[in-house]
Structure formats: C-alpha cells, structure tokens
Design an enzyme around this catalytic site. Structure first.
Site, PDB file in Angstrom:
ATOM      1  N   LYS A 208       0.852  -1.183   0.000  1.00 17.22           N
ATOM      2  CA  LYS A 208       0.000   0.000   0.000  1.00 17.22           C
ATOM      3  C   LYS A 208       0.891   1.238   0.000  1.00 17.22           C
ATOM      4  O   LYS A 208       1.895   1.296   0.718  1.00 17.22           O
ATOM      5  CB  LYS A 208      -0.892  -0.026   1.238  1.00 17.22           C
ATOM      6  CG  LYS A 208      -1.883   1.123   1.341  1.00 17.22           C
ATOM      7  CD  LYS A 208      -2.793   0.944   2.552  1.00 17.22           C
ATOM      8  CE  LYS A 208      -3.787   2.071   2.699  1.00 17.22           C
ATOM      9  NZ  LYS A 208      -4.706   1.877   3.850  1.00 17.22           N
ATOM     10  N   SER A 280      -9.517   2.282   2.283  1.00 21.66           N
ATOM     11  CA  SER A 280      -8.294   2.876   1.726  1.00 21.66           C
ATOM     12  C   SER A 280      -7.249   1.864   1.287  1.00 21.66           C
ATOM     13  O   SER A 280      -6.354   2.202   0.521  1.00 21.66           O
ATOM     14  CB  SER A 280      -7.679   3.860   2.730  1.00 21.66           C
ATOM     15  OG  SER A 280      -7.121   3.192   3.829  1.00 21.66           O
ATOM     16  N   SER A 304     -10.270   0.005   6.897  1.00 18.88           N
ATOM     17  CA  SER A 304      -9.560   0.131   5.622  1.00 18.88           C
ATOM     18  C   SER A 304      -8.998  -1.178   5.099  1.00 18.88           C
ATOM     19  O   SER A 304      -8.624  -1.271   3.927  1.00 18.88           O
ATOM     20  CB  SER A 304      -8.422   1.150   5.749  1.00 18.88           C
ATOM     21  OG  SER A 304      -8.940   2.444   5.873  1.00 18.88           O
TER      22      SER A 304
END
Length: 593
Positions: A208, A280, A304
């Site tokens: 990420k 996210s 997330s």
C-alpha cells in the site's frame, strides 16, 4: 459581543449565562423569539477560532464546523461524560494510552518461534500463466524451492498481470519494475548457491502506498504528496526483503488513507467492476483479488482492510494491534493503525504474518508477541461463538470439523463506540496533518466530504473531551475482555459497530470469502459479475493464531477463496458502464443513530 456568543459555547458543550436581547414589535408590543445577530455571531465564531490559533478558516468553513460540531461532537461529549466522568478524582476508568518511558530501542534477543509450515510436495507448474498467477503463496513457494520456476519468471508474470488489468481497476500507483528484477535476481542467485530463505523466497508482492520504499514515490494517494519520495526504508518492507520477497508495485491507497478515491481515480472491485473497492487499502485488495499479486500489505485504522477485503473477495488478516512495526508508514492514529496481509488463503496470511511480526525498535507500540503456531492448533478443543449476523455456512462447516459452536453475543454498556473511534482517529490525524490544514491544502483534497470535513470538526474537540473519550475506550476494553468468554467468534466483518469496537480494543479478525450472489439488476442473464459473501473470525488480542487456524480449517473443505473474478471477461453483452449506473458513495465516519 458576549450576548451573541451562545453558539460558540454550544459547540464546546459549555453553558454560559448571557443577557438576552429581546426584540419587540409595535404597536402591540408582543415579545418575539430572540433573534441572533448573524453578523455578530459570525464575528464571535471567528474570534473563537482565533483564540485557538485557527483563524485561517473562512466564514463558510466556520459555519460548516459549527453545524458539524453541534450535530456530532456535542452528543459524543455528553455520552462520554455520562460514561466515565460522573465521579471526581480519576480513580476509575483510566485511559488506555499508556506512556512508555523506556529508552531501550534494541530489538529483544529472545525472538518468537517461527511457524512450522505444512509440506505441500507434489505441486506442479501449470502451463497457463493465468493459472500460475492465481496460485497461493505456499504453492508458489514450493515451485521456487523445487526450481520449477524462477523468481524472475514470476516477476514477469505478475508485472504482466498488473499492466493488463490496471487500466480497468486503477489499483497501481507505481510499478517498481527495476527493483523487482534486481531483488528477483538476488533471490534466484541465493537459491542457486543453496540458500533458501523460506516460503516467501522470490515471491512477488505489493505494498500500500503509505509505506515508504527508498527511491520510489510514496504518494499517500494525495495530490498534495503525489511527487513525494521518502528516503526511509519502512520496517515492514525491511522484514519482507529479509524474507526474500520481491516488491513489484506500490498499490493504491485512498487519499490520505480514507476510502478508495485517490489522485489518479477510484479503484474498482474485480468481482463487479461497476462497484468501487471501498476502504483505503483499495489497491492491495483489488490487486490480490485480480491475480495481479499473490499477496499485498495493507493497513487499517477503521475498516480500511476489512471493507475492501470483504468487497473484493480475498482473505485478509487485521492482526492484534502492535503486531507489526509501523516505522516508515504514514500515520493516522498511533493507537489504532495496524498493518496486515491480503492473500488468497488463511495459510498464506499466516506465512506473511510470520515474516512481518516482531518488535520494531522505532515504533513504541510494536511488540514481540509470542503467537502459537496456527498450523498446530487443535481446533476440536476450541469453543467458538457465532453472532446473530454470522454466516451460518461457516458455523456449519466448523461444527462438522469438530469445533464446539455456540450462540454468542459480545456485550458491553459503552454506547458511544463509534463516536470514540471518530474522536480518536480524527484528532490524531489532525495532529499529523496540522500544517496541511493550516496552509489550505485541504482545498485540493480529492473528496471534499471526507477528511476536510472530519478534520475541521476535529479542530474544535477539546483536550478534556478527547481524554474522556479515551477513558470511555478503556471502559470498553475492560467490558469486552470480560464478555469475551469464547476462544473466537464468527460475525459480520463489515458491521460498522464491530469495526469500531474491534479497532478500539485491538482485536484481530480474519476476513474470509464464503460465497457469491448475483449482482442487483444484472445487465444480462449471463452476467458473470458477482457480489461477494464473507465472514469475520474474531479472536482475543494476541490470539491471531486461533482465527488463522479456524480460517484454514474452513478453507480446507470449501473453495470460495479459489474462485477467480471476471474482471474484463464479463460475459456476452456485458460491458463496463462508464460512468457507473449506480454511484456508491464514499464511506463516511459517523456516530451510531
């Protein structure tokens, strides 16, 4: 001016007795309802923000903050005070945010034991590269170990997958191609010399894009930071590099780790490309689901990881808070942020967890947790609860495997769980992005109804009420501990109350796909797009191995985790609607209604 400042004190939930200005009408002299002087009120609010050194907000934003604080902040203030602040002296309900005065930054010599991975001899290299792309980490590791495939070949396959599907999914920020081939060569050379680093040796993966890697952009998904290069080697990246894993891409994070909107677009769900991936950790979830990487590292502060894993139909672990070090990772909240793996299987999650867990000397919250081996857990000795919203298929399968399954509900009296999380995350986040707000960069943010609104409202949360929220959090933690009378429980993994409670308490949860159903209003009868069905396996803190063992048991006799999404092979007469017919709004942080 004082008499026109009642709104100021209402925002802070403080009462002030001020004289009333009464307005009368002639000639009847009938007294009407007090009318505030709007000009004076606006000036008073402006003065208040100047008192807290926040005079940079314009009048429109101040009115928005006033409305939001009245609607959300004040009810949370009042609820938390009733919970923990009715008695003086601080003898009850201490905050869980404990100061650690130790100056020792050395990694402890006594490391936790490594897991004993199962032997899966007999794995053969498929002739179709698409079949290779959807193999598990454990299977790929066996192919590497037996020299049926090289790390370099795997890098080529996964870079091809990434570039093939990214135009549809918008899941990749940066391809780390040069680094990937360099690391793959190192892995292949080590193996040729007789050195095998373990099951992640030579395995490609993605990170990420809140996780720093030297020489590459770490954009945090935000246009404000899209050219940012950090000369920091994140702890989790170091751990994976030491395990022989090969980084092929920096994957999408929602802007500043909020939902799935980022400066390059909005990440889609491979199982239904009309949907967005939500949460996210959008890039890690979508990329793993689509066979673009065999595993990826994402993060969670409040949903997330769990939300995108559930929507994209992958297996993912939100570990116990403190399990994985966060040095080099963008921070929202020091007491909530967690890193965890997205994989195809629970067994793969265990492999990755084993590689990345441990004490990070620069992250005071990280710990050396002595997990038991999930591959050695005797599940027939476990008592596992299931809540009213649990997927009964999971309950039935685990029961058939000898697990003692019992009805269960986690009980606690704290009724402001969602508000506590909102205060904790938003205030902490604002502390980390104070300059961003003060300099007006919030006006460039990709979704104006997300962080900009949340952080403006956080600006008027008082220090006293932040601490009261932490005391209420401590009460929640103690009540959950007392109520958690089973070894684990099965429940809905996207229920917002459970998401907030689990993150505040630091509970681990394993997300597992359990099935699929037709999408609402499919464009054709032959449409292959699907809505995923999933479940959460929750365990007490530091019992991640229990959740993993139960997940492995379930997946040993089911196949939902091995199904492949249609992505761009949608079926006859189906196409990607652009724009989507059904717009899915961003997930908003809210209090329970």
């Amino acid at each position: 001016m004082l008499r026109n400042c009642k709104k100021l004190w209402k925002i802070l939930d403080s009462k002030l007795s001020v004289p009333c200005r009464r307005i009368t009408t002639s000639p009847s002299n009938i007294t009407r309802t007090e009318l505030p002087d709007k000009t004076m009120e606006a000036k008073c609010l402006q003065n208040m923000f100047e008192l807290i050194d926040s005079g940079f907000f314009n009048e429109t934003k101040i009115q928005e903050i006033a409305h939001g604080a009245t609607e959300m902040n004040v009810p949370i203030y009042q609820t938390n005070r009733k919970l923990v602040a009715t008695r003086n002296g601080g003898l009850e309900n201490p905050s869980p945010l404990v100061f650690n005065p130790s100056w020792n930054r050395e990694v402890p010599r006594a490391q936790g034991k490594r897991f004993k991975y199962p032997s899966i001899s007999g794995v053969r290299l498929p002739s179709d590269e698409e079949d290779i792309a959807f193999m598990s980490v454990l299977e790929l590791g066996e192919l590497i170990k037996t020299k049926q495939v090289t790390s370099k070949e795997l890098v080529r396959i996964y870079l091809k997958q990434l570039k093939r599907y990214n135009h549809v999914l918008e899941a990749v920020v940066t391809y780390t191609e040069e680094l990937a081939y360099k690391q793959a060569k190192e892995a292949d050379d080590l193996l040729s010399q007789g050195t095998y680093l373990g099951p992640l040796h030579g395995i490609p993966y993605g990170l990420k894009d809140i996780i720093a890697v030297p020489g590459y952009k770490t954009t945090w998904g935000s246009s404000s930071f899209k050219d940012q290069v950090l000369d920091i080697e994140a702890w989790v990246y170091k751990r994976l590099k030491a395990s022989g894993a090969v980084l092929v891409a920096k994957l999408v994070t929602g802007s500043l780790a909020y939902d799935d909107i980022w400066f390059g677009g909005r990440t889609r769900n491979p199982w239904n490309i009309e949907e967005f991936s939500t949460g996210s950790s959008a890039g890690p979830a979508a990329s793993t689901s689509a066979g673009m990487v065999p595993f990826a590292i994402g993060s969670e502060t409040a949903g997330s990881l769990t939300y995108p894993a559930a929507r994209c139909g992958v297996t993912a672990l939100r570990p116990t808070f403190g399990t994985v070090g966060r040095t080099g990772v963008m921070s929202l909240s020091e007491s909530l942020d967690k890193l965890g793996p997205f994989c195809r299987t629970a067994a793969d999650c265990a492999l990755v967890l084993d590689a990345i867990k441990g004490k990070d000397p620069d992250d005071l919250s990280s710990r050396e947790i002595a997990f038991e081996d999930p591959f050695s857990v005797d599940i027939t000795k476990l008592t596992v609860g299931y809540t009213k919203d649990a997927d009964m298929k999971v309950v039935e399968v685990l029961g058939s495997k000898g697990v003692n399954m019992v009805p269960f509900e986690l009980n606690y009296t704290v009724d402001s769980v969602q508000g506590i999380l909102n205060f904790t995350m938003s205030v902490d986040m604002l502390a980390h992005f104070d300059e961003w707000q003060r300099t007006g960069q919030e006006d460039l943010y990709e979704a104006q109804d997300q962080w900009p609104v949340e952080l403006r409202r956080a600006r008027v949360v008082t220090a006293v009420d932040y601490i009261q929220a932490q005391r209420a959090r401590g009460k929640l933690i103690r009540e959950v501990e007392k109520s958690f009378t089973v070894d684990a429980f099965i429940g809905n993994v996207t229920d917002w109350e459970k998401v907030c409670m689990g993150n505040l308490v630091g509970l681990p949860v394993l997300v597992i796909p359990t099935g699929f159903k037709n999408i609402p209003e499919p464009p054709t009868k032959s449409c292959r797009r699907r809505t995923t069905i999933n479940a959460g396996i929750y365990a007490p803190p530091e019992r991640d191995h229990i959740a993993l063992a139960l997940g492995m048991a379930y997946q040993s006799v089911t196949d939902a985790h091995r199904r492949r999404p249609p992505i761009d092979v949608l079926g006859p007469d189906d196409s990607i609607p652009n724009p989507p017919r059904a717009i899915i709004p961003p997930r908003r942080l809210h209090i329970h209604e």
